[in-house]
Design an enzyme around this catalytic site. Structure first.
Site, PDB file in Angstrom:
ATOM      1  N   GLU A  49      40.876  38.605  34.246  1.00 49.68           N
ATOM      2  CA  GLU A  49      41.095  39.469  35.402  1.00 49.68           C
ATOM      3  C   GLU A  49      40.662  40.898  35.108  1.00 49.68           C
ATOM      4  O   GLU A  49      40.732  41.345  33.961  1.00 49.68           O
ATOM      5  CB  GLU A  49      42.587  39.456  35.772  1.00 49.68           C
ATOM      6  CG  GLU A  49      43.168  38.060  35.929  1.00 49.68           C
ATOM      7  CD  GLU A  49      44.692  38.029  35.984  1.00 49.68           C
ATOM      8  OE1 GLU A  49      45.310  39.107  36.185  1.00 49.68           O
ATOM      9  OE2 GLU A  49      45.274  36.940  35.817  1.00 49.68           O
TER      10      GLU A  49
ATOM     11  N   GLU B 217      47.605  43.022  44.985  1.00 49.80           N
ATOM     12  CA  GLU B 217      48.917  42.470  44.631  1.00 49.80           C
ATOM     13  C   GLU B 217      49.883  43.621  44.412  1.00 49.80           C
ATOM     14  O   GLU B 217      49.522  44.658  43.838  1.00 49.80           O
ATOM     15  CB  GLU B 217      48.821  41.634  43.359  1.00 49.80           C
ATOM     16  CG  GLU B 217      50.159  41.068  42.886  1.00 49.80           C
ATOM     17  CD  GLU B 217      50.059  40.319  41.562  1.00 49.80           C
ATOM     18  OE1 GLU B 217      51.104  39.895  41.052  1.00 49.80           O
ATOM     19  OE2 GLU B 217      48.937  40.171  41.045  1.00 49.80           O
TER      20      GLU B 217
END
Length: 415
Positions: free
Chosen positions: A218, A330
């Site tokens: 990520e 997020e």
């Protein structure tokens, strides 16, 4: 005798817990000292960033990656053997609206110096950052109860703890992927609680979250006071091979990721950032699997700024490619007042407000089996509570496949 017995009991009740607490405190202090020594390597020079960070220029061979048992005899790869083909021409693709060009982004510490050949910049970890952590063991790791889509999954298969981690994401699955890229609009969202965060990133994953064998690499930007001590927007990476249970960490805070770039510091603040209805700034992120060695590489910026790679030996499921790619935002909702958090995602504005007001990802692409960057097909979207954070996709000649996303969190429709 009874009086003596009572005195002994009282001493036990009052002093043993105290001594136990002291022992725990001393143990943590020793752990902090040892971890600081492990992370903050001997350096050639140090550069103080205007935001208070200290960037140490350390020898490339001394970085934390090589503490990993699988990397003890690893030979550093100074460049990938292949780059994905078919990337957008950055000279032609400037913005979603040609009337407002996007400007280049630097890291704040660049204002005061750079690291030399044979070194990498590493943000110095401070004692206070370790003391804020729940434990030394969990420092630099993601909080548990992450809800993330698994391969070939449906929305109801998200982790049940949806109220803590919330997303507004676009994703593709059902095929094999060997990388992904995007240009990510950069903001500085407000975060309500010190233990909360807000981030925007790309996830490249394989395996199952429920089975505990999820592999993920990520990268993106984040705001996390808990991890960094302030609310600056920072470049970050993360990896795991066991669904965030025990492996992996942010940036270089554990062994794993190998950095080769001498200009970019993981975890350092990026600047400037976008402003509402004003100048817009983005970063370019590309993650891909080297078809020769199998390492997963990270590129940052519009030039060939290869940051480094995750060695193939770290992973199990990602060895065969990814099952899913996700792009988006997020937040973690840990509001202590019984209401939804006011932590913002992206710009803090809903997707419907559009360019220069809502945050966006543009030029999103995937790397296919022939090492070609292609527009993704059948892009799905997901948001746990669209009244808090939402997402809208689109496609244009200049922005390629793109989406707007984000939101303010708590509002009249998201109490």
């Amino acid at each position: 005798m009874k009086l003596l017995h009572c005195l002994i009991v009282l001493i036990f009740l009052f002093f043993v817990p105290c001594n136990s607490a002291v022992r725990i405190s001393l143990k943590k202090k020793l752990g902090v000292k040892n971890l600081l020594k492990r992370l903050n390597k001997p350096r050639h020079k140090s550069i103080k960033s205007p935001d208070g960070d200290i960037i140490d220029c350390i020898p490339i061979s001394h970085q934390p990656a090589f503490h990993h048992p699988l990397l003890q005899n690893h030979k550093i790869q100074l460049a990938p053997s292949y780059y994905p083909e078919g990337r957008f021409d950055d000279k032609k693709v400037k913005s979603l609206k040609s009337s407002r060009g996007l400007k280049p982004i630097r890291q704040l510490w660049h204002l005061n110096g750079n690291c030399g050949e044979g070194t990498i910049p590493m943000r110095r970890t401070k004692k206070g950052e370790l003391l804020r952590a729940e434990s030394i063991k969990t420092f630099g790791k993601k909080k548990k109860n992450i809800n993330i889509l698994g391969p070939n999954s449906t929305e109801h298969q998200f982790d049940l703890d949806m109220q803590k981690h919330q997303h507004a994401i676009a994703y593709v699955d059902g095929d094999k992927y060997f990388g992904a890229q995007a240009k990510i609009n950069v903001w500085q969202p407000k975060v309500q609680e010190p233990t909360e965060f807000s981030l925007s990133q790309i996830w490249v994953t394989a395996g199952s979250f429920d089975a505990g064998d999820l592999n993920s690499v990520e990268a993106g930007w984040m705001v996390s006071q808990d991890l960094y001590g302030n609310n600056n927007t920072r470049l970050f990476t993360f990896w795991t091979r066991d669904a965030y249970k025990s492996t992996g960490c942010y940036n270089l805070l554990c062994s794993g990721f190998i950095q080769i770039n001498q200009q970019i510091a993981l975890g350092a603040a990026i600047s400037p950032i976008s402003s509402y209805n004003a100048a817009q700034f983005d970063i370019s992120i590309l993650l891909w699997k080297d078809p020769n060695g199998g390492d997963w590489w990270l590129k940052y910026g519009n030039d060939n700024e290869v940051i480094g790679y995750w060695p193939a030996s770290l992973f199990t499921n990602l060895a065969d490619g990814a099952d899913m790619i996700q792009w988006g935002g997020e937040v973690v909702n840990l509001a202590s007042d019984g209401q939804h958090t006011t932590t913002e995602m992206g710009s803090g504005h809903f997707s419907g407000e559009g360019f220069s007001k809502a945050s966006f990802f543009k030029n999103i692409q995937v790397v296919d089996g022939s090492n070609q960057l292609k527009d993704p097909k059948d892009v799905n979207t997901y948001s746990e509570q669209s009244s808090c954070y939402d997402i809208q996709t689109g496609k244009s000649k200049k922005g390629g496949v793109f989406f707007y996303y984000g939101g303010p969190g708590r509002n009249p429709k998201c109490p």
